[in-house]
Design a protein around this motif. Structure first.
Motif, PDB file in Angstrom:
ATOM      1  N   LEU A 255       0.792  -1.129   0.032  1.00 49.81           N
ATOM      2  CA  LEU A 255      -0.111  -0.132   0.172  1.00 49.81           C
ATOM      3  C   LEU A 255       0.975   1.307  -0.022  1.00 49.81           C
ATOM      4  CD1 LEU A 255      -2.730  -1.012   2.502  1.00 49.81           C
ATOM      5  CD2 LEU A 255      -2.957  -0.789   0.102  1.00 49.81           C
ATOM      6  N   ARG A 256       1.985   1.358   0.953  1.00 52.65           N
ATOM      7  CA  ARG A 256       2.928   2.447   0.765  1.00 52.65           C
ATOM      8  C   ARG A 256       3.502   2.465  -0.638  1.00 52.65           C
ATOM      9  NH1 ARG A 256       4.201   0.671   6.335  1.00 52.65           N
ATOM     10  NH2 ARG A 256       5.543  -0.481   5.526  1.00 52.65           N
ATOM     11  N   SER A 257       3.760   1.625  -1.147  1.00 51.43           N
ATOM     12  CA  SER A 257       4.337   1.460  -2.487  1.00 51.43           C
ATOM     13  C   SER A 257       3.465   2.213  -3.598  1.00 51.43           C
ATOM     14  CB  SER A 257       5.055   0.310  -3.049  1.00 51.43           C
ATOM     15  OG  SER A 257       6.125  -0.034  -2.204  1.00 51.43           O
ATOM     16  N   LYS A 258       2.391   1.707  -3.505  1.00 54.48           N
ATOM     17  CA  LYS A 258       1.203   2.320  -4.644  1.00 54.48           C
ATOM     18  C   LYS A 258       0.765   3.785  -4.084  1.00 54.48           C
ATOM     19  CE  LYS A 258      -3.268   1.800  -6.258  1.00 54.48           C
ATOM     20  NZ  LYS A 258      -3.686   3.075  -6.235  1.00 54.48           N
ATOM     21  N   ALA A 259       0.933   4.099  -2.959  1.00 47.61           N
ATOM     22  CA  ALA A 259       0.622   5.659  -2.386  1.00 47.61           C
ATOM     23  C   ALA A 259       1.723   6.458  -3.081  1.00 47.61           C
ATOM     24  CB  ALA A 259       0.528   5.476  -0.992  1.00 47.61           C
ATOM     25  N   GLU A 265       2.898  10.660  -9.272  1.00 48.46           N
ATOM     26  CA  GLU A 265       2.195  10.795 -10.421  1.00 48.46           C
ATOM     27  C   GLU A 265       1.367  12.188 -10.485  1.00 48.46           C
ATOM     28  OE1 GLU A 265       1.767   9.626 -13.593  1.00 48.46           O
ATOM     29  OE2 GLU A 265       3.555   8.148 -13.054  1.00 48.46           O
ATOM     30  N   PHE A 266       0.765  12.480  -9.357  1.00 49.56           N
ATOM     31  CA  PHE A 266       0.189  13.923  -8.801  1.00 49.56           C
ATOM     32  C   PHE A 266       1.264  14.906  -9.163  1.00 49.56           C
ATOM     33  CE2 PHE A 266      -0.673  17.109  -5.714  1.00 49.56           C
ATOM     34  CZ  PHE A 266      -1.865  17.539  -6.259  1.00 49.56           C
ATOM     35  N   GLU A 267       2.523  14.636  -8.512  1.00 46.42           N
ATOM     36  CA  GLU A 267       3.511  15.714  -8.904  1.00 46.42           C
ATOM     37  C   GLU A 267       3.989  16.037 -10.096  1.00 46.42           C
ATOM     38  OE1 GLU A 267       5.430  15.265  -4.229  1.00 46.42           O
ATOM     39  OE2 GLU A 267       6.331  14.283  -6.023  1.00 46.42           O
ATOM     40  N   LYS A 268       3.956  15.161 -10.960  1.00 41.60           N
ATOM     41  CA  LYS A 268       4.260  15.228 -12.242  1.00 41.60           C
ATOM     42  C   LYS A 268       3.171  15.876 -13.029  1.00 41.60           C
ATOM     43  CE  LYS A 268       6.945  10.999 -12.818  1.00 41.60           C
ATOM     44  NZ  LYS A 268       7.212   9.752 -13.560  1.00 41.60           N
ATOM     45  N   GLY A 269       2.036  15.759 -12.866  1.00 40.59           N
ATOM     46  CA  GLY A 269       0.940  16.490 -13.436  1.00 40.59           C
ATOM     47  C   GLY A 269       0.730  17.826 -12.988  1.00 40.59           C
ATOM     48  N   SER A 270       0.941  18.052 -11.626  1.00 43.52           N
ATOM     49  CA  SER A 270       0.910  19.575 -11.266  1.00 43.52           C
ATOM     50  C   SER A 270       2.230  20.122 -11.915  1.00 43.52           C
ATOM     51  CB  SER A 270       1.060  19.414  -9.740  1.00 43.52           C
ATOM     52  OG  SER A 270       0.056  18.890  -8.942  1.00 43.52           O
ATOM     53  N   LYS A 271       3.220  19.745 -12.337  1.00 43.62           N
ATOM     54  CA  LYS A 271       4.337  20.413 -12.737  1.00 43.62           C
ATOM     55  C   LYS A 271       3.986  20.700 -14.171  1.00 43.62           C
ATOM     56  CE  LYS A 271       8.031  18.745  -9.863  1.00 43.62           C
ATOM     57  NZ  LYS A 271       9.422  17.941  -9.610  1.00 43.62           N
ATOM     58  N   ALA A 272       3.476  19.603 -14.810  1.00 45.10           N
ATOM     59  CA  ALA A 272       3.177  19.804 -16.208  1.00 45.10           C
ATOM     60  C   ALA A 272       2.099  20.966 -16.522  1.00 45.10           C
ATOM     61  CB  ALA A 272       2.428  18.457 -16.895  1.00 45.10           C
TER      62      ALA A 272
END
Length: 274
Positions: A255-259, A265-272
């Motif tokens: 669960l930690r790995s998936k989180a 992924e969220f951070e990459k999207g925010s930077k884009a």
């Protein structure tokens, strides 16, 4: 107060002394067996301490008439300051061969047991008190506390389950997650102890609850085994507890790995978007 027997605690030069208490009118209270342990400096729970205490319980069961067992400390400041962590960690099989054996003995003991908390009971000392049937606490000094959270030592199943079984849910939370220190009055209000006082109050509790006759039919221990079957299963299945913990940790890691991937992924999207 006459001494019935003494069991030495070799590692500290201490001892466990068994006596009958003396009533206010001077007559000894037979069939009330007070085990006073004195293991300097603070009654740490070690293999030799456990061996001595279990032997004392065995002697009472097999050599004396049925009655009530009371435990207390000969050290004014402490009932017990818990485990000696260095000894516990360096002793192979300490938990299942010693500590769980001690807890199991009290949980299933064939006579009523009363813990007289004269001073502090921390960590495993508090657990030991909870494995008794009844508790009386000094109203003026001494705290009950589970402080493992403060130094990063998680409670294992038999350590946790006795609190879950015997305490109201909010008290259970405050004990385990809050690390709260309960003085006598607070402990009584929280439902941890059955009364406040000293040995006179213990004798009064035994009298008022008619505990001296409870073991006469021979099924007192059996009733406790059924009553606390969940706790008993935890004490008797150390390997199962360890396997369960391992499965939980494996699940947590997944669960930690998936989180973490989701966060990345969220951070990459925010930077884009910037």
């Amino acid at each position: 107060m006459s001494i019935l027997f003494t069991v030495p605690i070799a590692s500290t030069g201490g001892s466990i002394v068994c006596t009958n208490p003396t009533a206010a009118h001077g007559q000894e209270q037979q069939n009330i067996y007070v085990l006073t342990f004195t293991s300097p400096k603070d009654n740490r729970i070690t293999p030799t301490f456990i061996d001595a205490l279990v032997l004392a319980l065995d002697i009472i069961e097999h050599r004396y008439p049925k009655g009530v067992v009371v435990t207390t400390s000969g050290i004014a400041k402490f009932y017990s300051n818990g485990l000696d962590l260095d000894v516990a960690q360096s002793t192979e099989g300490f938990l299942d061969q010693w500590l769980w054996k001690l807890f199991r003995r009290f949980l299933t003991y064939p006579m009523p047991t009363v813990c007289l908390l004269n001073g502090h009971a921390f960590a495993a000392g508090f657990m030991l008190a909870m494995y008794h049937d009844y508790r009386i606490q000094n109203p003026d000094k001494g705290f009950l506390c589970i402080n493992e959270l403060e130094f990063g030592v998680p409670l294992q199943t038999p350590m946790m389950s006795i609190f879950r079984e015997k305490l109201p849910p909010t008290t259970f939370r405050d004990v385990v997650l809050g690390g709260h220190r309960f003085g006598g009055k607070a402990a009584l209000q929280a439902g941890i102890v059955d009364g406040l006082g000293g040995l006179d109050e213990v004798v009064g509790l035994i009298r008022d609850r008619k505990l001296l006759t409870k073991a006469e039919t021979g099924i007192y221990g059996t009733m406790k085994e059924e009553m606390y079957s969940g706790v008993l299963n935890g004490l008797d299945d150390h390997a199962g507890n360890m396997a369960w913990r391992e499965r939980v940790e494996e699940k947590n890691e997944l669960l930690r790995s998936k989180a973490l991937r989701d966060v990345e992924e969220f951070e990459k999207g925010s930077k884009a978007k910037l």
